[in-house]
Design a protein around this motif. Structure first.
Motif, PDB file in Angstrom:
ATOM      1  N   UNK A 196      13.029 -33.630 -67.814  1.00  0.00           N
ATOM      2  CA  UNK A 196      12.920 -34.829 -68.492  1.00  0.00           C
ATOM      3  C   UNK A 196      13.542 -36.268 -67.758  1.00  0.00           C
ATOM      4  N   UNK A 197      14.390 -35.971 -66.882  1.00  0.00           N
ATOM      5  CA  UNK A 197      15.211 -36.900 -66.001  1.00  0.00           C
ATOM      6  C   UNK A 197      14.987 -36.428 -64.574  1.00  0.00           C
ATOM      7  N   UNK A 198      14.743 -37.434 -63.702  1.00  0.00           N
ATOM      8  CA  UNK A 198      14.795 -37.186 -62.135  1.00  0.00           C
ATOM      9  C   UNK A 198      16.408 -37.392 -61.716  1.00  0.00           C
ATOM     10  N   UNK A 199      16.557 -37.194 -60.320  1.00  0.00           N
ATOM     11  CA  UNK A 199      17.701 -37.458 -59.938  1.00  0.00           C
ATOM     12  C   UNK A 199      18.574 -36.183 -59.561  1.00  0.00           C
ATOM     13  N   UNK A 200      19.776 -36.120 -59.418  1.00  0.00           N
ATOM     14  CA  UNK A 200      20.563 -35.127 -59.168  1.00  0.00           C
ATOM     15  C   UNK A 200      20.491 -33.942 -59.948  1.00  0.00           C
ATOM     16  N   UNK A 201      20.535 -34.359 -61.633  1.00  0.00           N
ATOM     17  CA  UNK A 201      20.601 -33.370 -62.723  1.00  0.00           C
ATOM     18  C   UNK A 201      19.444 -33.457 -63.550  1.00  0.00           C
ATOM     19  N   UNK A 202      18.228 -33.022 -62.955  1.00  0.00           N
ATOM     20  CA  UNK A 202      16.962 -33.184 -63.905  1.00  0.00           C
ATOM     21  C   UNK A 202      17.165 -32.224 -65.352  1.00  0.00           C
ATOM     22  N   UNK A 203      16.830 -32.545 -66.504  1.00  0.00           N
ATOM     23  CA  UNK A 203      16.913 -31.794 -67.451  1.00  0.00           C
ATOM     24  C   UNK A 203      15.561 -30.833 -67.615  1.00  0.00           C
ATOM     25  N   UNK A 221       5.009 -33.590 -80.094  1.00  0.00           N
ATOM     26  CA  UNK A 221       5.357 -32.425 -79.612  1.00  0.00           C
ATOM     27  C   UNK A 221       6.658 -32.145 -80.045  1.00  0.00           C
ATOM     28  N   UNK A 222       6.962 -30.563 -80.225  1.00  0.00           N
ATOM     29  CA  UNK A 222       8.398 -30.304 -80.174  1.00  0.00           C
ATOM     30  C   UNK A 222       8.661 -29.695 -78.632  1.00  0.00           C
ATOM     31  N   UNK A 223       9.957 -30.627 -78.273  1.00  0.00           N
ATOM     32  CA  UNK A 223      10.428 -30.261 -76.918  1.00  0.00           C
ATOM     33  C   UNK A 223      11.376 -29.203 -77.097  1.00  0.00           C
ATOM     34  N   UNK A 224      11.453 -28.563 -75.759  1.00  0.00           N
ATOM     35  CA  UNK A 224      12.743 -27.803 -75.664  1.00  0.00           C
ATOM     36  C   UNK A 224      13.312 -28.050 -74.494  1.00  0.00           C
ATOM     37  N   UNK A 225      14.632 -28.254 -74.247  1.00  0.00           N
ATOM     38  CA  UNK A 225      15.390 -28.530 -73.009  1.00  0.00           C
ATOM     39  C   UNK A 225      16.379 -27.399 -72.461  1.00  0.00           C
ATOM     40  N   UNK A 226      16.886 -27.610 -71.370  1.00  0.00           N
ATOM     41  CA  UNK A 226      17.796 -26.708 -70.761  1.00  0.00           C
ATOM     42  C   UNK A 226      17.437 -25.340 -70.574  1.00  0.00           C
TER      43      UNK A 226
END
Length: 875
Positions: A56-63, A34-39
């Motif tokens: 991408x990540x869970x918790x208080x600051x997921x991306x 895959x080509x991933x994009x973030x934020x």
């Protein structure tokens, strides 16, 4: 993005590093398949591409995260570009299996609207230009443009006031401007950015000022072309202004493409004086490329005339139409070729049939040069080259000069075709990733590695049969996945029969998966061979691309030849199918067309379209005033003349009985104002600006089309301006002009100037009805039939009745004045000496001039003023 990178994974740290380097791009970050994009990039892609936004990540600051599969990336790139975004493609540049730590990645390409090479992202019959603009001193500017998908590279100097017009004509996909914040040209650049954004669909890209530095730009160009001077491209000391934008383009392409640009082999200086010049207002109003109503190609002159078959032929035809010739010999060369192809019926059919088997050689050559050619590109190129000997054979039987020259340029490059056919499978996959591209027999080592894999399948079938017999488990089967490799799968109901040497690897629903030493040994051998075969195929294909790149220059010349053949055959096919005639072109100023037709409307309406004559020139007069009601065909008539002239100067045959046309250097039109209203200009301001452009730039060799000049202001102002403009063109410029107007007073000008003629659109009145005959007849008319047109448009009956009453009152009120005081009666044939005001108040002026003011008493002076005021009020 304000993110603390210390807590991020190594891969995400990589992402942030590249995002900082390319902040103005959406970053497609390769992770596996895959080509991933973030934020914020992920949020943008989710909205534009309709992707599900995850994290991408869970918790208080997921991306925020959104991804696209790598094998379908082209479709997603196209949508991003159409939405106005640029995309930086970040690839894995090492094998994840051999990577120590995080996989190395790098941005291998920045995809922008002006730097496309893939067919899926391009329109076959349209150029995709990247432009750069440089503002100079003394109100001069320079522009350079390139189509990286073909290698065509141009530069032009021009006055600053014509810069936006040229950009509108080119319709670039992307435009480079210098970042001038805080510098001398900051205000000019801001205005230019606004104009380009409003009037073209170009994406604006600002780059640092050093991109446009004259010294650095020159050095960049010399390095790119591998020359010590640019004089070989016709660029001398007087052309220094061309260097900054051209150099900026090369720097930007190096920045975004990150590959060789060997197919950009020359820089052509454009001299518009060699072509019939058509300003953007005329391109729009004559609907050459797009219709005014829909802003699409359908219904335009290009859509009506373009019978080309290949993409490169279509692009060339579009350029021929936008830049007709001014050289009589060059036009006649085209005419001769078209006539010979048309008359050779079988030749015309053979050429067009052969062209249907030819691929877009020009764009394939560009992809070869930039190492982006696919296996299917190579197969298509080989198939195209195999058509060239047959094309050469057909052309050899033709005798006109242009076709003889094209025959000599039919370079079939047999050695390249032989190589490609020997190396590539006839029906290869679109990409190399799964192999199967290189043809069997081309490489002994590749054949050996493939045989291991092929024989391995036989081994697996034998091994499965052997293990079934050994264990007595009839449903035993051998499978494969990327995680565990090869395995033996056995239902749990047969678990008691599993041999001791089977090693359990995975438990799934209702079954267990095992491996054996023999199976793992085979896996190592087979996968190693498969991997080596894929690697070798990639190496062999890269070698093919490098070998093919040596032919790029010859391929580009061949593409030019094929495109010309396509254009000539298309015009021959058009002439034959529609019974077009060959117009006679001269260096005079005559314009004689017998039974001419509007090319687009005649094709749409068929036999219902009414043909008309035009007779202008040295003997017949060169200024034609066309009067008649709305909807009667005035505008169609004057436009059709311009279109037929344009067609004739491209070399095309035209829809008429016969024609003799003196070459035109420029076509000017004053029709409509819708596009310029976007700039915030009033209709009348646009009208006067375009009129001023005509007055200031038209020559005796020009063709001027005027439609309702003066309608954007009051009746008297409009009439006065229309009269003065007509006087100036007829008396000073003396160019061929057609003026459609509702100001019937202008017909009186035919009495003042021998070169002014009147004509009108025939109308028949019958039982309170009006029939438009659409036929142009000599002489003027004094009726507009506006109420009848309003009736046809659906205006309610009470309004029509009231309009008729008011019209009758107005006509009776002004009848006496109109009968006793016609404009022309008081004018001389030296129009500059007297004005309308002077004629209207001649009695007052005579009285003043005969009065001895030095001997008037105060009472006499007051009485005289009172008399003068009364006279003026009466008038």
């Amino acid at each position: 993005m304000g993110v603390n990178t210390e807590k991020l994974t190594p891969a995400m740290k990589q992402f942030h590093l590249f995002k900082q380097k390319y902040p103005d791009c959406i970053l497609f970050f390769r992770m596996g398949d895959f080509y991933e994009t973030f934020y914020e990039d992920a949020k943008t892609c989710s909205k534009v591409l309709g992707l599900t936004l995850t994290s991408r990540s869970k918790g208080t600051n997921p991306i925020p995260l959104a991804g696209v599969p790598y094998h379908a990336v082209d479709g997603y790139l196209k949508k991003m570009l159409q939405a106005g975004y640029k995309v930086a493609v970040c690839e894995q540049v090492e094998d994840p299996k051999t990577a120590k730590g995080v996989v190395k990645r790098d941005v291998v390409r920045i995809v922008t609207p002006g730097t496309l090479t893939d067919d899926m992202l391009l329109t076959a019959k349209e150029d995709n230009f990247l432009c750069a603009v440089s503002l100079g001193t003394k109100r001069q500017a320079a522009i350079s443009w390139v189509d990286i998908s073909t290698g065509h590279f141009f530069a032009q100097q021009l006055p600053e006031e014509k810069l936006v017009d040229e950009l509108v004509r080119l319709s670039p996909a992307e435009c480079l401007l210098a970042d001038r914040r805080g510098e001398l040209f900051e205000a000019e650049t801001k205005k230019l950015t606004t104009d380009i954004t409003q009037l073209t669909k170009a994406t604006i890209t600002e780059r640092p000022g050093w991109y446009f530095d004259p010294y650095q730009a020159r050095e960049r160009l010399l390095k790119h072309f591998g020359t010590a001077t640019l004089e070989g491209f016709g660029i001398g000391d007087d052309d220094d202004g061309l260097i900054p934008p051209a150099g900026a383009i090369i720097e930007y392409l190096n920045e975004t493409q990150k590959t060789t640009l060997g197919h950009i082999q020359s820089l052509k200086k454009v001299d518009r004086q060699k072509f019939l010049q058509i300003d953007p207002a005329s391109l729009r109003s004559l609907e050459i490329l797009r219709t005014i109503r829909t802003e699409t190609k359908k219904g335009s002159l290009l859509d009506c005339l373009d019978e080309t078959i290949t993409g490169m032929g279509g692009r060339m035809f579009r350029n021929w139409l936008c830049m007709p010739l001014c050289d009589l010999n060059a036009i006649e060369l085209r005419q001769d070729a078209i006539e010979e192809i048309r008359d050779g019926d079988a030749k015309l059919t053979d050429i067009r049939k052969l062209l249907s088997n030819i691929s877009d050689t020009e764009r394939i050559a560009a992809r070869i040069s930039t190492f982006r050619a696919t296996p299917r590109d190579m197969v298509a190129l080989a198939a195209t080259l195999r058509q060239i000997p047959q094309l050469r054979q057909i052309l050899q039987e033709l005798r006109t000069d242009l076709l003889v020259r094209l025959t000599g340029q039919c370079d079939s490059m047999d050695e390249l075709a032989d190589l490609l056919e020997a190396a590539i499978e006839p029906e290869p996959p679109s990409h190399l990733r799964d192999g199967g591209v290189i043809r069997a027999g081309f490489s002994e080592e590749l054949d050996r590695l493939r045989s291991i894999s092929r024989d391995g399948q036989s081994w697996l079938r034998h091994y499965q049969k052997e293990q079934t017999q050994r264990t007595g488990i009839t449903k035993l089967k051998i499978g494969y996945n990327k995680v565990f490799g090869y395995y033996i799968e056995i239902n749990r109901s047969s678990a008691d029969k599993v041999p001791a040497d089977y090693v359990r690897k995975q438990t799934i629903k209702n079954a267990e998966r095992y491996i054996t030493d023999e199976l793992k040994e085979y896996e190592t051998r087979a996968l190693d061979a498969e991997e080596k075969a894929l690697e070798l195929e990639q190496q062999l294909f890269d070698q093919l691309r490098r070998q093919s790149a040596q032919y790029v220059s010859r391929l580009q010349q061949l593409a030019e030849t094929i495109a010309q053949c396509d254009c000539l055959a298309a015009l021959a096919y058009l002439a034959k199918r529609r019974n077009y005639i060959r117009p006679k072109l001269t260096n005079g100023t005559e314009l004689l067309i017998n039974e001419g037709k509007h090319p687009v409307l005649a094709e749409t309406l068929g036999p219902e379209f009414v043909p008309n004559d035009i007779e202008l020139g040295e003997q017949a007069g060169d200024y034609l005033i066309v009067t008649g009601p709305n909807m009667s065909g005035k505008s169609t008539y004057i436009r059709q003349v311009a279109l037929l002239v344009m067609m004739a100067q491209t070399g095309s045959f035209i829809d008429a009985k016969d024609a003799e046309i003196g070459l035109v250097d420029r076509i000017f039109t004053r029709v409509g104002a819708s596009d310029e209203l976007v700039r915030g200009q009033s209709t009348f301001m646009v009208e006067m600006t375009e009129t001023a452009n005509i007055i200031n730039n038209a020559t005796q060799k020009s063709l001027v089309i005027l439609d309702e000049v003066g309608r954007g202001t009051s009746t008297y102002d409009g009439l006065a301006l229309a009269w003065a403009v007509t006087e100036h063109i007829a008396n000073k410029i003396k160019c061929r002009t057609l003026f459609a107007t509702h100001y019937h007073e202008l017909t009186e000008l035919a009495e003042l100037f021998t070169n002014v003629k009147n004509c009108n659109v025939a109308v028949r009145e019958w039982m309170d009805e009006v029939v438009f005959l659409h036929k142009i007849l000599p002489g003027g008319t004094d009726k507009s039939y506006g109420i009848h047109v309003a009736k046809l448009a659906g205006v309610p009956k009470p309004i029509l009745q009231r309009s008729a009453e008011i019209l009758e009152e107005l006509e009776s009120t002004f009848a006496k004045e109109a009968a006793s005081d016609r404009l022309a009666r008081h004018k001389t044939k030296q129009p500059d000496k007297d004005s309308l005001f002077v004629q209207k108040h001649k009695g007052v002026l005579d009285k003043l001039s005969s009065t001895d003011v030095n001997n008037l008493t105060p009472l006499e002076a007051i009485n005289l003023l009172t008399q003068i005021k009364q006279e003026i009020d009466e008038k």
